[in-house]
Design a protein around this motif. Sequence first.
Motif, mmCIF file in Angstrom:
data_model
loop_
_atom_site.group_PDB
_atom_site.id
_atom_site.type_symbol
_atom_site.label_atom_id
_atom_site.label_comp_id
_atom_site.label_asym_id
_atom_site.label_seq_id
_atom_site.Cartn_x
_atom_site.Cartn_y
_atom_site.Cartn_z
ATOM 1 N N SER A 197 42.627 39.734 45.745
ATOM 2 C CA SER A 197 42.639 40.723 44.666
ATOM 3 C C SER A 197 43.589 40.312 43.547
ATOM 4 O O SER A 197 43.319 40.547 42.366
ATOM 5 N N ARG A 198 44.700 39.687 43.895
ATOM 6 C CA ARG A 198 45.643 39.247 42.868
ATOM 7 C C ARG A 198 45.013 38.184 41.973
ATOM 8 O O ARG A 198 45.214 38.174 40.754
ATOM 9 N N SER A 199 44.209 37.297 42.572
ATOM 10 C CA SER A 199 43.545 36.266 41.778
ATOM 11 C C SER A 199 42.494 36.862 40.850
ATOM 12 O O SER A 199 42.263 36.342 39.755
ATOM 13 N N PHE A 200 41.842 37.956 41.268
ATOM 14 C CA PHE A 200 40.865 38.607 40.397
ATOM 15 C C PHE A 200 41.534 39.032 39.092
ATOM 16 O O PHE A 200 40.914 38.983 38.024
ATOM 17 N N VAL A 201 42.793 39.461 39.194
ATOM 18 C CA VAL A 201 43.539 39.946 38.026
ATOM 19 C C VAL A 201 44.162 38.795 37.250
ATOM 20 O O VAL A 201 44.112 38.758 36.020
ATOM 21 N N GLU A 202 44.735 37.834 37.965
ATOM 22 C CA GLU A 202 45.479 36.767 37.304
ATOM 23 C C GLU A 202 44.594 35.608 36.852
ATOM 24 O O GLU A 202 44.947 34.887 35.907
ATOM 25 N N SER A 203 43.443 35.411 37.501
ATOM 26 C CA SER A 203 42.524 34.318 37.127
ATOM 27 C C SER A 203 41.092 34.829 37.043
ATOM 28 O O SER A 203 40.191 34.318 37.721
ATOM 29 N N PRO A 204 40.838 35.826 36.188
ATOM 30 C CA PRO A 204 39.492 36.424 36.149
ATOM 31 C C PRO A 204 38.423 35.469 35.623
ATOM 32 O O PRO A 204 37.284 35.495 36.102
ATOM 33 N N VAL A 205 38.774 34.625 34.665
ATOM 34 C CA VAL A 205 37.779 33.690 34.109
ATOM 35 C C VAL A 205 37.342 32.703 35.184
ATOM 36 O O VAL A 205 36.146 32.439 35.356
ATOM 37 N N GLU A 206 38.299 32.174 35.925
ATOM 38 C CA GLU A 206 37.986 31.231 36.994
ATOM 39 C C GLU A 206 37.192 31.905 38.115
ATOM 40 O O GLU A 206 36.303 31.291 38.718
ATOM 41 N N THR A 207 37.515 33.156 38.391
ATOM 42 C CA THR A 207 36.774 33.907 39.414
ATOM 43 C C THR A 207 35.298 34.013 39.042
ATOM 44 O O THR A 207 34.408 33.770 39.868
ATOM 45 N N THR A 241 38.043 45.607 32.412
ATOM 46 C CA THR A 241 39.253 45.371 33.197
ATOM 47 C C THR A 241 39.083 44.052 33.941
ATOM 48 O O THR A 241 38.005 43.759 34.466
ATOM 49 N N ALA A 242 40.134 43.251 33.969
ATOM 50 C CA ALA A 242 40.044 41.933 34.598
ATOM 51 C C ALA A 242 39.749 42.037 36.089
ATOM 52 O O ALA A 242 39.117 41.147 36.665
ATOM 53 N N ARG A 243 40.195 43.112 36.722
ATOM 54 C CA ARG A 243 39.963 43.289 38.156
ATOM 55 C C ARG A 243 38.475 43.293 38.501
ATOM 56 O O ARG A 243 38.066 42.963 39.614
ATOM 57 N N SER A 244 37.644 43.635 37.502
ATOM 58 C CA SER A 244 36.197 43.682 37.729
ATOM 59 C C SER A 244 35.553 42.295 37.697
ATOM 60 O O SER A 244 34.340 42.181 37.880
#
Length: 347
Positions: free
Chosen positions: A112-122, A175-178
């Motif tokens: 979940s932290r990566s979803f927020v911190e690296s959304p483009v890469e996700t 939202t980046a989390r999405s």
Amino acid sequence: MGSILSEDLEILSNLNFIPFEKLKSKRFLITGATGLIGYNLVNALNFLSNKYNLDIRILCLIRNYEKAKYLFGDEIIKNPKYDFFDGDIDTAINIFHTKYDYIIHLASQTSSRSFVESPVETIDFALTATKKLLEAAKKFKSKFIYFSSMEIYGTPAADVKIDEDYTGSAPLTMTARSSYCEAKRLCETLCRSYFEEYNVPVFVLRLTQTFGPGVNLETDNRVFAQFARSAINNENIVLKTKGETKRSYLYTMDAVSALLAIMLKGHKGEAYNIANENTYCSIFEMAQLVCDKVAKGNIQVKLDIHEDGKSIYLPTLHMDLDTKKLRRLKWYPTRNLEEMFYRMIEA
């Protein structure tokens, strides 16, 4: 291999709703083979192949060969019927020269932290990898199994059964989390598009939160692992929210049995919810169960709530997945929530 996993594999091999004979001489390409589901799946295919003389062959795409050696041991790593390719989808694309009967795409960002911190890469990994694998499935006429997520349903706010046609609570896009759930949604549509345009036999699996043998209790930071660590260390469970989010859970080997049932008996081009509906509860209720049952009443649930302007948590939701469609394939789960914790800890 531990006794818990060995017992799970024996139980799996005797489930009468899975036509194991259809796996005879099949070739598998599996991404994310060292992840939680991948680890259990590879062990299951190896066990079934040995028990029923199925001559299954597997190519595992992994990102860490040393981790694979540690997880699987010599029996699987040195088996000439199994190959392990250490690299990403881009570097592995040139190995797609052999026909695969099944391509199972498990690899995904899960933090979940990566979803927020690296959304483009996700987003980029989800779309790029899925499209390349679908192209391979199109080329080889392989069955393509895509592991999606319950998060594609957004954040339902009421206790209603959520079947595969539910559209009542779309995720927020701004939202980046999405990044994770929106990427999963688009990949599902991509799978369906390859089915309709190119007749690729796709199966989409919408999995609830899953745990059991194979969870690394030292490094995994998901809520069930945190609760298990608290029980092991005899420490109170500290919640950073009120724990009002409700969802169902699933045992690892039950996820494998669901995958096999859908892959061998399911309808092409469709999605399936996978969960143990009997485990539906709030995070707080699950924490209390761990305190009372797993820790034998020796620890308590404590709240430590504070506002976080860049929260990694989803809003409070009620994710009560309806599994009627899966159960029509005669599938059923074998472990309840308390057993899931015991077996995860003991494995």
